[in-house]
Write a protein that holds these residues in place. Sequence first.
Motif, PDB file in Angstrom:
ATOM      1  N   GLU A 152      31.724  62.158   6.830  1.00 45.59           N
ATOM      2  CA  GLU A 152      30.521  62.626   7.511  1.00 45.59           C
ATOM      3  C   GLU A 152      29.372  61.645   7.312  1.00 45.59           C
ATOM      4  OE1 GLU A 152      30.049  65.516   9.453  1.00 45.59           O
ATOM      5  OE2 GLU A 152      32.226  65.341   9.417  1.00 45.59           O
ATOM      6  N   ARG A 153      29.288  61.056   6.147  1.00 46.38           N
ATOM      7  CA  ARG A 153      28.245  60.052   5.897  1.00 46.38           C
ATOM      8  C   ARG A 153      28.485  58.816   6.764  1.00 46.38           C
ATOM      9  NH1 ARG A 153      29.010  59.692   1.009  1.00 46.38           N
ATOM     10  NH2 ARG A 153      27.411  61.111   0.228  1.00 46.38           N
ATOM     11  N   ARG A 154      29.736  58.401   6.877  1.00 47.47           N
ATOM     12  CA  ARG A 154      30.041  57.254   7.731  1.00 47.47           C
ATOM     13  C   ARG A 154      29.704  57.550   9.193  1.00 47.47           C
ATOM     14  NH1 ARG A 154      34.713  57.073   4.314  1.00 47.47           N
ATOM     15  NH2 ARG A 154      35.967  58.115   5.914  1.00 47.47           N
ATOM     16  N   MET A 155      29.925  58.814   9.598  1.00 49.98           N
ATOM     17  CA  MET A 155      29.600  59.185  10.971  1.00 49.98           C
ATOM     18  C   MET A 155      28.092  59.107  11.219  1.00 49.98           C
ATOM     19  SD  MET A 155      31.099  62.515  12.900  1.00 49.98           S
ATOM     20  CE  MET A 155      32.529  62.321  11.881  1.00 49.98           C
ATOM     21  N   PHE A 156      27.317  59.547  10.257  1.00 49.82           N
ATOM     22  CA  PHE A 156      25.862  59.443  10.358  1.00 49.82           C
ATOM     23  C   PHE A 156      25.444  57.979  10.397  1.00 49.82           C
ATOM     24  CE2 PHE A 156      21.668  61.195   8.401  1.00 49.82           C
ATOM     25  CZ  PHE A 156      21.091  61.172   9.656  1.00 49.82           C
ATOM     26  N   PHE A 157      26.120  57.147   9.627  1.00 51.83           N
ATOM     27  CA  PHE A 157      25.856  55.704   9.616  1.00 51.83           C
ATOM     28  C   PHE A 157      26.148  55.091  10.992  1.00 51.83           C
ATOM     29  CE2 PHE A 157      27.675  51.412   9.013  1.00 51.83           C
ATOM     30  CZ  PHE A 157      26.588  50.761   8.439  1.00 51.83           C
ATOM     31  N   VAL A 158      27.249  55.471  11.602  1.00 54.23           N
ATOM     32  CA  VAL A 158      27.597  54.968  12.937  1.00 54.23           C
ATOM     33  C   VAL A 158      26.543  55.378  13.950  1.00 54.23           C
ATOM     34  CG1 VAL A 158      29.252  55.190  14.827  1.00 54.23           C
ATOM     35  CG2 VAL A 158      30.068  54.832  12.496  1.00 54.23           C
ATOM     36  N   ALA A 159      26.089  56.619  13.890  1.00 53.04           N
ATOM     37  CA  ALA A 159      25.092  57.098  14.850  1.00 53.04           C
ATOM     38  C   ALA A 159      23.787  56.314  14.727  1.00 53.04           C
ATOM     39  CB  ALA A 159      24.851  58.589  14.644  1.00 53.04           C
ATOM     40  N   GLN A 160      23.335  56.066  13.510  1.00 54.36           N
ATOM     41  CA  GLN A 160      22.074  55.351  13.320  1.00 54.36           C
ATOM     42  C   GLN A 160      22.152  53.913  13.821  1.00 54.36           C
ATOM     43  OE1 GLN A 160      20.730  55.607   9.273  1.00 54.36           O
ATOM     44  NE2 GLN A 160      20.769  57.845   9.223  1.00 54.36           N
ATOM     45  N   THR A 161      23.291  53.279  13.629  1.00 56.53           N
ATOM     46  CA  THR A 161      23.408  51.873  14.010  1.00 56.53           C
ATOM     47  C   THR A 161      23.688  51.689  15.498  1.00 56.53           C
ATOM     48  OG1 THR A 161      25.747  51.974  13.317  1.00 56.53           O
ATOM     49  CG2 THR A 161      24.148  51.114  11.735  1.00 56.53           C
ATOM     50  N   ARG A 162      23.642  52.769  16.290  1.00 55.40           N
ATOM     51  CA  ARG A 162      23.697  52.612  17.752  1.00 55.40           C
ATOM     52  C   ARG A 162      22.341  52.213  18.305  1.00 55.40           C
ATOM     53  NH1 ARG A 162      28.137  51.193  17.797  1.00 55.40           N
ATOM     54  NH2 ARG A 162      27.877  51.315  15.536  1.00 55.40           N
ATOM     55  N   ALA A 163      21.273  52.402  17.515  1.00 58.34           N
ATOM     56  CA  ALA A 163      19.907  52.140  17.982  1.00 58.34           C
ATOM     57  C   ALA A 163      19.551  50.674  17.816  1.00 58.34           C
ATOM     58  CB  ALA A 163      18.918  53.016  17.222  1.00 58.34           C
ATOM     59  N   LYS A 164      18.856  50.133  18.793  1.00 59.38           N
ATOM     60  CA  LYS A 164      18.435  48.730  18.742  1.00 59.38           C
ATOM     61  C   LYS A 164      16.992  48.594  18.236  1.00 59.38           C
ATOM     62  CE  LYS A 164      19.669  46.101  22.171  1.00 59.38           C
ATOM     63  NZ  LYS A 164      19.846  45.575  23.556  1.00 59.38           N
ATOM     64  N   TYR A 165      16.066  49.368  18.783  1.00 59.59           N
ATOM     65  CA  TYR A 165      14.652  49.181  18.462  1.00 59.59           C
ATOM     66  C   TYR A 165      14.028  50.410  17.802  1.00 59.59           C
ATOM     67  CZ  TYR A 165      15.444  45.413  21.804  1.00 59.59           C
ATOM     68  OH  TYR A 165      15.959  44.334  22.469  1.00 59.59           O
ATOM     69  N   LEU A 166      14.286  51.591  18.346  1.00 57.91           N
ATOM     70  CA  LEU A 166      13.644  52.808  17.851  1.00 57.91           C
ATOM     71  C   LEU A 166      14.709  53.855  17.550  1.00 57.91           C
ATOM     72  CD1 LEU A 166      10.651  53.064  20.369  1.00 57.91           C
ATOM     73  CD2 LEU A 166      10.683  51.962  18.127  1.00 57.91           C
ATOM     74  N   LEU A 167      14.481  54.602  16.482  1.00 54.70           N
ATOM     75  CA  LEU A 167      15.424  55.632  16.051  1.00 54.70           C
ATOM     76  C   LEU A 167      14.660  56.883  15.653  1.00 54.70           C
ATOM     77  CD1 LEU A 167      18.291  56.585  15.182  1.00 54.70           C
ATOM     78  CD2 LEU A 167      17.855  55.505  12.953  1.00 54.70           C
TER      79      LEU A 167
END
Length: 1106
Positions: A698-713
């Motif tokens: 689940e932590r890795r999934m959250f990590f994947v979601a965050q790193t989809r953003a280029k400029y703003l999150l």
Amino acid sequence: MDTLNAQQKQAVQFDPSAALQVVAGPGTGKTKVLVARVAHLILHYNIPPQNIVVTTFTNKAAMEMKQRLSVLLKDQDVSLNDLIIGTFHSVCLRILMRFGGMIGLPSDWRILDDKETDKIVMDTIQQMPDQIRDYATSFKRTINLCRPSKKNGDNWVVHPKIVKREISRLKSSALLPEEYIQQSTHDEALAYCYSNYQTQMNALNGLDFDDLLMYTFRLLCKHRCLPQIQHVLVDEFQDTNSIQMDLMFLLAKGNHHLSRGITVVGDPDQSIYAFRNALAYNFQQMANKCPLPCSQVILVENYRSSQRILDTSETLINQQQHGRQQRLPLRAQFDCDFPPVYTNFPVSFIQGPSLAKELLYLKALPNLFTYDSFAILVRQRRQIKSIETALIEHRIPYKIVKGHAFWELKEITSMLNLLNCIYSDNDSNAIVSALTYPARGFGQTSASKMLSLMKDKQVNESMSAMETLREVSAGKHNLGMNAKAKSVINKFINMIQSCREKFQNTSSMATTLSEIFDSLYKMSDMENEYLTQDGKENRNNKENSANSNKDANLDNPRHKNIQLLKNYFLETKEVEQLPTDTQYSLPRDDSQKDSPIIEHIRTFFNSLSLFTADNISDSDKQDSRLKEGAVTISTIHGSKGLEWPVVFIPGCIEGIIPSIFQSDNKEDSDSDSSTGGDTSNDKNSKRPTNADESLDEERRMFFVAQTRAKYLLYLSSVEESNSPMFGGPSRFFTPEVMKTLTDEQKALDSISNINKLYRAISAKPEKLNENFSFHTLVKDYSKFVENRRESMIWGGNVLRNLASLDLSRNKLSMATPMSSFTTAAAALKIETNNKKQYAPSYSPTRRTQGERSLQLSPIRKCAPTNNINRSPSPKRQFAPPTRAPESPTKRFAPPPQWNNNVRNPSATGQTSLLESSFSKSSLEERVSDRAGSQFRRNARRITSTPIQLSEVTVSPINNEVPPPRSKFEDTTAAEILHNPDDLTVDNRPIISNARNLANAIRNPISKEKTTKKKKAAVKKEPSKNSASLKCKTSVKKEPIKVKPTVKKESENDLKSTKSRKRVKVVDPSSRVKKEVSSTQVDIFSQLANAKKKAKIDKSEIIILDD
């Protein structure tokens, strides 16, 4: 090579005969490395393309890699068509199509889709013997196949999703049913389901997706089918399972006794497919099993996200202490100084609308973002509904990423069933479905009897479904069908036979396939259904068939979908290569060789399951409908490999991130056939077996979601949830992570930050129009955050009517209409032209009775306040004070004899009417009474003016000085209705009209005065400066004169309009003798009565009526 950094060059130039692991974090250019590695193997090491195997995670990634290679090798004499590239399933499909006969696969095998396999699993569970069912629900079981029943939670039943998942797990270990039964730890219920499932699959000559891997593994273990292979490359290696890793080693063997030439690319921190039996520790497992020394290159230069986003994601992933190989932190190539925004909302229903408003503020920046720039990523599909509703309310276009919608349409599945019938005689479900649709007289009762007979014949006599249908047509079986149903069967058999006769046509392949498709479409009556009868009331009118050419609706969307399917079926490239392409054909004798038509249909169905694109039907429609794009809503699993400039991740709460349904992929993913359920008890399971491993994923999934953003999150959570299973911010928001976050978007904090954002994205703002201002946008966003993100602030005002929002204009003029909700006092000041309305003046001009009411039309102007001579006392008011005596009836005092010199009360230098026109107390009393009546008539006129909610054009009046703001102008209804002495909290909504609230402001009866003793009211001394109190003084001096008037008014009090509040007459005798009437009760008393009434009626709202 010049565009690669040092680590990337090292990976590309590595020894091609050795094993290499490339650990590539998000955005580090792994696809670029993989493409450059393939090109380097071909050009530098002279390895032919047909000797290289490249496996990708998706077909889309394979197509993208081919396109990049074609650009990179466009000037070289290299045939990329010989390169074996695709997903593991597609590569195995090609191998089995050519060599499957070596392990006993029939020549006409085909891939069954999810619907067909789901049907087989359901039939297996329904046919399960009671003894097996009792074992599955007992404590003796070794694997849990059950879930609580939806009808009765205490009753556990065998669930098809769990059965299918466990069968998939066994196949990922390359175990056949008979091999699993021989294991001492096997589960009897699972063994029965697996054996029965595989038996029905074999009867249909079908394979599922797991069979492609399993049979290819068993084939390569016995035969070296691809001896020429020199190098194997695997993308997204962290998402492969154990059998795929074994296939990689088998393919890399070639004609050698050891595996050689292996390159894998991936990131262990992005392993999120445990429900597909993927192994998060694949890199370590590969190093242990690889017969060659295994080297590793780590890529840390990130080319996607800003450094602030990477700081947050790296802090998050470093929380995992066990089972993770520590690496250097990712380094960004830029930083725009805008940390991720985190918001913790008090309740869940605020979250969606607030995020939609944040999105609109960013979208308002000119020439910076389109709607395609935004993505909203959710952990579970149940979160989409609230997000979707908020986007609809805010008029934001969106698209939801989901699976094969086009191929699930009714007309498409029906046409595919017909094509399947001419290809296979064994698919009973396809035959029965083709008989029932379109409706021609073969109903569901006949269909159930037919399907049951076909399965009995198939099991007991090994008779095909088509042969059973022919026996029914010949009358060998009595199913109790009427003549119309038998006629449908006969026509269906003739249609199939007629199409099969076309297999021997001497015309070209494309012509024959087109004729077969058109014949099925027409003879099945689907053409008539869609062109002439679809959507019409007279669907059963036989005359429509005769006039089909005349009344054909070629624009029918169902008909267009059929034509789109036909184009896909008749793809020219695929048809032309079929006769000569023997690379993927099964080895067979000429006597057993099928016709090219059969081979084409077979290839079509196999490719349909593996290569269909979701956008085949939606892309054109979206391009024409959404000019500015659409916001993407996707699950985190569906977003893998994608990126967006701005990403929102809502629902970061316990129970969702991390999820309590880690193994339920119907909530997590949106594409594959793997299904979820309870965690297996099997000791050999490769999926997470304890809470720590599930939490790490689940932590890795959250990590994947965050790193989809280029400029703003944007990250958001909810403090309180409607469900007891969810609630509270996620445990992943540790103090270290919170230090990297901010509570508002710094990019909109100032104009300088907006310029930084433009520079970071390498964009330039367009020439701003005169109606848009960055300064106003910054102020609006600041107020939006201050107001807890609940209301849209635009142009300095609260905007509730979102349909009128224009993102290109935030400089709103004074003529801009107010929002759909406003204060009652301010609403009374709106005229039909939206001009502010001032206190009405009293004109002494003689009028008839019908002209005495003050006219408030837009043409007539009220007396400007600045031209009225007021008393020096600050307590003087132009309108009569509320204590002036009034008549409780609609009858007015007779007009006085006016002074001829007084004509224009607004003339400059003229004294006040109430001071200079009359000197006697009697006349003064009459004027005061008439002025009070005039004011009351004026109040009635004002309250009848509707509140303007629509946009109107206002013509400004020149040379008009606005009056000073009234102290009641910004008074809200909540302030009027708030009683500080009432200590009972009542959160029910209150419904009232503006007239009641206006009277409460204009004629305030102090609550203290209504609760004081009567004698205290009598002893109160009047004010000398108030005209109304002069009247009261005269009443005290001449009680005899006033008493008859009071009495007369009391008699007519019942006739008075209940909608108007009355001011008490300050006659001492009336104070003693009369009680306060219903029309004299103050607003608090009305509210108390309304609450009592609502309590009696058990109403959820309070209606404050007159």
